[in-house]
Scaffold this active site. Structure first.
Site, PDB file in Angstrom:
ATOM      1  N   CYS A  88       0.863  -1.177   0.000  1.00 37.81           N
ATOM      2  CA  CYS A  88       0.000   0.000   0.000  1.00 37.81           C
ATOM      3  C   CYS A  88       0.901   1.229   0.000  1.00 37.81           C
ATOM      4  O   CYS A  88       1.625   1.465   0.974  1.00 37.81           O
ATOM      5  CB  CYS A  88      -0.915  -0.011   1.222  1.00 37.81           C
ATOM      6  SG  CYS A  88      -2.016   1.410   1.239  1.00 37.81           S
ATOM      7  N   GLY A  89       0.853   1.982  -1.095  1.00 33.49           N
ATOM      8  CA  GLY A  89       1.748   3.131  -1.239  1.00 33.49           C
ATOM      9  C   GLY A  89       1.402   4.265  -0.296  1.00 33.49           C
ATOM     10  O   GLY A  89       2.273   4.789   0.413  1.00 33.49           O
ATOM     11  N   HIS A  90       0.121   4.648  -0.266  1.00 32.32           N
ATOM     12  CA  HIS A  90      -0.237   5.750   0.632  1.00 32.32           C
ATOM     13  C   HIS A  90       0.006   5.310   2.072  1.00 32.32           C
ATOM     14  O   HIS A  90       0.429   6.096   2.919  1.00 32.32           O
ATOM     15  CB  HIS A  90      -1.698   6.186   0.425  1.00 32.32           C
ATOM     16  CG  HIS A  90      -2.658   5.514   1.354  1.00 32.32           C
ATOM     17  ND1 HIS A  90      -3.332   4.356   1.043  1.00 32.32           N
ATOM     18  CD2 HIS A  90      -3.008   5.793   2.635  1.00 32.32           C
ATOM     19  CE1 HIS A  90      -4.065   3.969   2.068  1.00 32.32           C
ATOM     20  NE2 HIS A  90      -3.891   4.830   3.048  1.00 32.32           N
ATOM     21  N   ASP A 232     -10.190   5.167  -2.933  1.00 30.88           N
ATOM     22  CA  ASP A 232      -8.972   5.806  -2.428  1.00 30.88           C
ATOM     23  C   ASP A 232      -9.056   7.312  -2.626  1.00 30.88           C
ATOM     24  O   ASP A 232      -9.280   7.784  -3.737  1.00 30.88           O
ATOM     25  CB  ASP A 232      -7.764   5.230  -3.180  1.00 30.88           C
ATOM     26  CG  ASP A 232      -6.466   5.475  -2.443  1.00 30.88           C
ATOM     27  OD1 ASP A 232      -6.357   6.505  -1.749  1.00 30.88           O
ATOM     28  OD2 ASP A 232      -5.563   4.642  -2.563  1.00 30.88           O
ATOM     29  N   CYS A 236      -3.359   6.724  -4.812  1.00 32.85           N
ATOM     30  CA  CYS A 236      -3.126   5.276  -4.688  1.00 32.85           C
ATOM     31  C   CYS A 236      -1.730   4.893  -5.205  1.00 32.85           C
ATOM     32  O   CYS A 236      -1.495   4.836  -6.427  1.00 32.85           O
ATOM     33  CB  CYS A 236      -4.199   4.478  -5.444  1.00 32.85           C
ATOM     34  SG  CYS A 236      -4.067   2.700  -5.096  1.00 32.85           S
ATOM     35  N   GLY A 237      -0.843   4.607  -4.277  1.00 35.41           N
ATOM     36  CA  GLY A 237       0.552   4.312  -4.656  1.00 35.41           C
ATOM     37  C   GLY A 237       0.670   3.092  -5.555  1.00 35.41           C
ATOM     38  O   GLY A 237       1.358   3.138  -6.590  1.00 35.41           O
ATOM     39  N   THR A 238      -0.003   2.004  -5.192  1.00 34.80           N
ATOM     40  CA  THR A 238       0.114   0.795  -6.018  1.00 34.80           C
ATOM     41  C   THR A 238      -0.638   0.981  -7.343  1.00 34.80           C
ATOM     42  O   THR A 238      -0.233   0.447  -8.374  1.00 34.80           O
ATOM     43  CB  THR A 238      -0.400  -0.441  -5.260  1.00 34.80           C
ATOM     44  OG1 THR A 238      -1.712  -0.172  -4.738  1.00 34.80           O
ATOM     45  CG2 THR A 238       0.527  -0.807  -4.099  1.00 34.80           C
TER      46      THR A 238
END
Ligand code: PYC
Length: 301
Positions: A88-90, A232, A236-238
């Site tokens: 999870c990027g964020h 999100d 969304c990082g991913t």
């Protein structure tokens, strides 16, 4: 009463709850194994910590664990209201900002272990967090899906640490779009995806739907439906990694060129990728996307 120590943060509007202590011991071994153990043996703890009434649908939880991969500073298993994520990027940005806020992390570079592999991360002097995600790639191109009420949509399946159905010609306007209408459209799209037997690809779950609009050169806006019904608030990082994999695969973005990806609140990630050769084959590239974001607010509990 059992107490769980946590810190809440948000990254571009998307909440993360860092679970620091009081969570059951998930044992040792690779983090993918510990994530499976969590879901099989301790899922009531995930529900209590993340679901209503202590949490809510949009909340992502981050369980801090000892790393398995050598050279990692710590490990993290991300969970949400319906299960567990790959990466999870964020959430990673929220975790790093929270640990820095607690005085547990000083500016510098380090690696973080996750169920889908180690992620390189850096905390900068000004509080910005950069990470280089796991290798990302397009799994399947040129997908046609007929979605009731929306017609035929073209998409592709991509991996960015989580699995995404990417729709790059969205059926609704993203800029200033109604998030509830976008959410409803994404739910219908996911239903069509599942009906087409595409809930997984190459053994990877495809459980996120990402609508993407190009706003201008190197500038995109997205809307991501997460597993379950949450969307999100951040870019969304991913999902940004999955988009970069798509842009790279189509020859629409060169390595190291920065793009801006903004989410539904207008919060932005700056992202780029570098090429990574797999094995001896020069023909197969898996881009490693990196992202820069910053935290906005913290609440401790
Ligand atoms: O930032 O990668 C992300 C993410 C996944 C689900 C919610 N946020």
């Amino acid at each position: 009463m059992h107490r769980i120590a946590f810190v809440d943060s948000h990254t571009g509007g998307e909440p993360t709850r860092l679970l620091l202590a009081g969570f059951p011991d998930l044992g040792d071994g690779p983090l993918a194994l510990r994530r499976a153990r969590l879901l099989a043996e301790h899922d009531a703890w995930r529900r209590a910590a993340i679901g209503e009434p202590r949490g809510h649908e949009a909340l992502v939880g981050a369980i801090l664990v000892p790393p398995h991969e050598p050279g990692c500073a710590f490990g993290v298993i991300f969970v949400n209201d319906v299960g567990a994520l790959g990466m999870c990027g964020h959430g990673l940005i929220g975790v790093v900002a929270s640990l820095a806020h607690l005085g547990r992390l000083a500016p510098g570079a380090f690696r973080v272990d996750t169920p889908v592999g180690p992620v390189a991360c850096a905390l900068e002097q000004d509080g910005a967090v950069t990470f280089e995600n796991v290798p990302s790639r397009v799994l399947r191109r040129d997908l046609a899906l007929t979605v009731p009420g929306l017609g035929e949509l073209r998409g592709e399946l991509a991996w960015g640490g989580n699995g995404f159905l990417l729709i790059r010609e969205p059926p609704l306007k993203l800029a200033d779009g109604d998030p509830l209408a976008l959410r409803a459209a994404c739910l219908a799209i996911r239903e069509a995806l599942l009906a087409a037997g595409l809930g997984a690809c190459e053994g990877l779950p495809i459980d996120h739907v990402e609508l993407v609009a190009r706003l201008g050169p190197g500038h995109y806006r997205n809307f991501v439906l997460c597993p379950g019904g949450a969307w999100d608030r951040s870019p969304c990082g991913t999902g940004t990694s999955a988009l970069l994999a798509s842009l790279a695969a189509r020859g629409e973005l060169e390595p190291e060129r920065a793009v801006i990806v903004e989410g539904p609140t207008g919060s932005r990630f700056v992202a780029r990728y570098r090429r990574r050769r797999r094995g001896a084959s020069a023909a197969h590239h898996r881009p490693r996307p990196s992202h820069r974001g910053r935290r906005a607010a913290l609440r401790a509990g």
